[in-house]
Design a protein around this motif. Structure first.
Motif, short mmCIF file in Angstrom:
data_model
loop_
_atom_site.label_atom_id
_atom_site.label_comp_id
_atom_site.label_asym_id
_atom_site.label_seq_id
_atom_site.Cartn_x
_atom_site.Cartn_y
_atom_site.Cartn_z
N UNK A 28 14.11 5.89 31.94
CA UNK A 28 14.74 5.67 33.24
C UNK A 28 15.87 4.64 33.21
N UNK A 29 15.82 3.68 32.27
CA UNK A 29 16.89 2.68 32.11
C UNK A 29 17.16 1.91 33.41
N UNK A 30 16.12 1.37 34.01
CA UNK A 30 16.25 0.71 35.30
C UNK A 30 15.55 -0.64 35.26
N UNK A 31 15.77 -1.43 36.32
CA UNK A 31 15.05 -2.67 36.56
C UNK A 31 14.12 -2.44 37.75
N UNK A 32 12.89 -2.90 37.64
CA UNK A 32 11.90 -2.70 38.69
C UNK A 32 11.34 -4.04 39.13
N UNK A 33 11.30 -4.24 40.44
CA UNK A 33 10.72 -5.45 41.02
C UNK A 33 9.32 -5.11 41.52
#
Length: 529
Positions: free
Chosen positions: A450-455
């Motif tokens: 996914x190549x994302x940042x998750x909070x």
């Protein structure tokens, strides 16, 4: 002659105003015939009963009113007491107009319902005549209304004029109140949902950043300077002024920098090289202070604990360097069979967490000079390399760790008891983890797919937001000294700054006032202009 008869029938049929001579008798004609037969019958009864009956007028009246039961004075209607069979008297004919049953509509109380719906105050005198009535007359009208209609106030028909009666004493309602109203607005209501920007505040180019999962190429100092490793060079970006400085360049093109780590005060930077060396630089003078050797393979992870610098190598060993001493090498931890890609000291300095490419997570004690050290705990639940490590800032013994592509889990450990607190599947490779002390949350950067940042919200681990923008896996993360901004470095050769943990305005003013009182130049500086 037949056609003449046909014409006569047609002409008689089309004459609508002529009386109908054929067909059954009308209903009123049948009623008249039946009434005539009843009159003749009643006359015979009258003649027979006039002799013996003592009250002939009674029989006549009953017969004239067409009673349903035979007259009591008629001897023909009586059942003989002796001789012959008992014969039931004939059922009298239905009188005119008595073929339908009309119920007593007073039982349905339509008039009462209409009275209560159309009267403003049932049982009370009208307001217009209120002044004209005497008190005795008003009391009389009230009593008459109650006698005629009952207690109208207690018996309601679609009436919502008065409030519902209260619950009896001692009654407890187990149902919860779903909705409530407040007449006075709440002025100091705190916002429950904050705004998280979905786009980065700034994007910086990072050419030649290595696409290597096992390295740690990014760190942010307490002096608001960001150190970035680009191939064989280390650059410093001053977040307060925006100035960029090249700190060092390795001698040959085959060499590269594998890790950087700032000391807590932010005035010294440790640099791990592919040759196995660990360099120590003075940022103010832009000068290399020491070159510490000892590793036989590249150094991909660094962590400070006061004056002790720990370095992890591809050989699986962890060396401890006391930068105050000439003989800097004071101890070695050997607990991994493959490269040490994650290394973090706890905030209180009691534990050292090390993650390796052998899928192991080791927890070490603070005694770095032990001659035969053994890890306090060895956790093998991860199914891939353990690179992402982060200690909880408000619970020093709680550690968060993330696994690689084959694992994809973030796990939480209590290093005081050696137990696993929780685990969550992130559905993608975990590359880095950071905690937010302000919001009790943590942010993770991910790679494939996914190549994302998750909070995440801790400890429920519910997703607060997802930040997308990188076109390749997000390998490294660092947080600003005030905790409001996160910088991410991706394999797409870009640095993206996300202001995802911005402070409230009131808290920001309070922090500024405290910093002015203490004359602290670090916290007085703004983060990004």
């Amino acid at each position: 002659m037949n056609h003449f008869s046909l014409e006569n029938e047609i002409s008689s049929a089309v004459r609508m105003d002529a009386p109908i001579t054929r067909g059954p008798a009308l209903r009123w004609q049948r009623k008249m015939n039946e009434s005539g037969a009843d009159a003749s019958t009643s006359g015979n009864i009258l003649n027979v009963s006039c002799g013996p009956s003592k009250t002939p007028m009674k029989s006549m009246n009953r017969s004239m009113t067409q009673s349903k039961t035979p007259s009591t004075g008629s001897s023909a209607s009586k059942t003989p007491k002796s001789g012959g069979k008992s014969k039931t008297p004939n059922k009298p004919k239905t009188p005119i107009g008595g073929d339908r049953f009309i119920p007593n509509r007073s039982t349905t109380q339509f008039e009462l319902g209409y009275y209560k719906l159309t009267t403003e105050n049932a049982g009370q005198p009208d307001e217009e005549n209120l002044d004209l009535m005497s008190p005795s007359k008003m009391e009389y009208q009230k009593i008459m209304s109650e006698n005629l209609h009952g207690d109208l106030l207690n018996s309601k028909i679609i009436s919502y004029k008065s409030k519902a009666p209260g619950a009896p004493e001692g009654y407890h309602n187990g149902l919860k109140v779903l909705y409530s109203s407040c007449k006075t607005p709440i002025i100091n209501a705190k916002k429950t949902v904050r705004h998280i920007p979905q786009v980065p505040e700034r994007i910086l180019d990072a050419p030649e950043v290595l696409d290597d999962y096992y390295l740690n190429l990014l760190d942010w100092s307490a002096n608001n300077q960001l150190a970035v490793c680009l191939g064989g060079s280390v650059y410093l970006w001053n977040a307060s002024t925006g100035d960029i400085t090249q700190l060092l360049q390795l001698e040959t093109s085959e060499e590269y920098v594998g890790a950087v780590a700032w000391v807590k005060e932010g005035n010294y930077l440790a640099v791990g090289c592919s040759t196995g060396e660990v360099q120590l630089w003075d940022i103010a003078q832009e000068k290399r202070l020491r070159n510490m050797t000892g590793h036989v393979a590249r150094v991909g992870s660094l962590s400070w604990n006061g004056p002790i610098l720990s370095s992890g190598s591809r050989s699986g060993n962890i060396h401890h360097h006391d930068v105050r001493m000439v003989e800097h090498h004071v101890g070695t931890f050997s607990g991994h069979s493959q490269e040490v890609c994650g290394l973090k000291w706890s905030p209180d300095g009691r534990y050292l967490a090390s993650g390796g490419n052998d899928n192991l997570l080791n927890i070490w004690g603070a005694n770095v000079t032990d001659t035969s050290p053994q890890p306090t705990y060895v956790f093998s639940q991860h199914l891939a390399a353990v690179k992402a490590l982060a200690w909880c800032p408000w619970q020093p013994s709680v550690l968060a760790s993330g696994g690689g592509t084959a694992d994809r889990h973030i796990r939480f450990w209590n290093c005081a008891t050696g137990s696993c607190l929780d685990s969550v599947d992130t559905k993608s490779q975990v590359c880095a983890i950071l905690w937010s002390k302000e919001y009790k949350e943590l942010i993770s950067s991910h790679g494939f797919a996914l190549n994302q940042l998750t909070i995440w919200k801790y400890p429920t681990m519910t997703k607060v937001a997802e930040l997308t923008g990188h076109s390749s896996r997000v390998l490294h993360m660092a947080m600003s000294p005030d905790g409001s901004t996160v910088v991410s470095a991706g394999a797409d050769e870009t640095l993206r700054l996300w202001k995802c943990f911005a402070l409230d305005e009131e808290k920001k003013k309070a922090m500024k006032s405290v910093s002015k009182d203490k004359h602290n130049p670090i916290t007085q500086r703004s983060l990004i202009r």
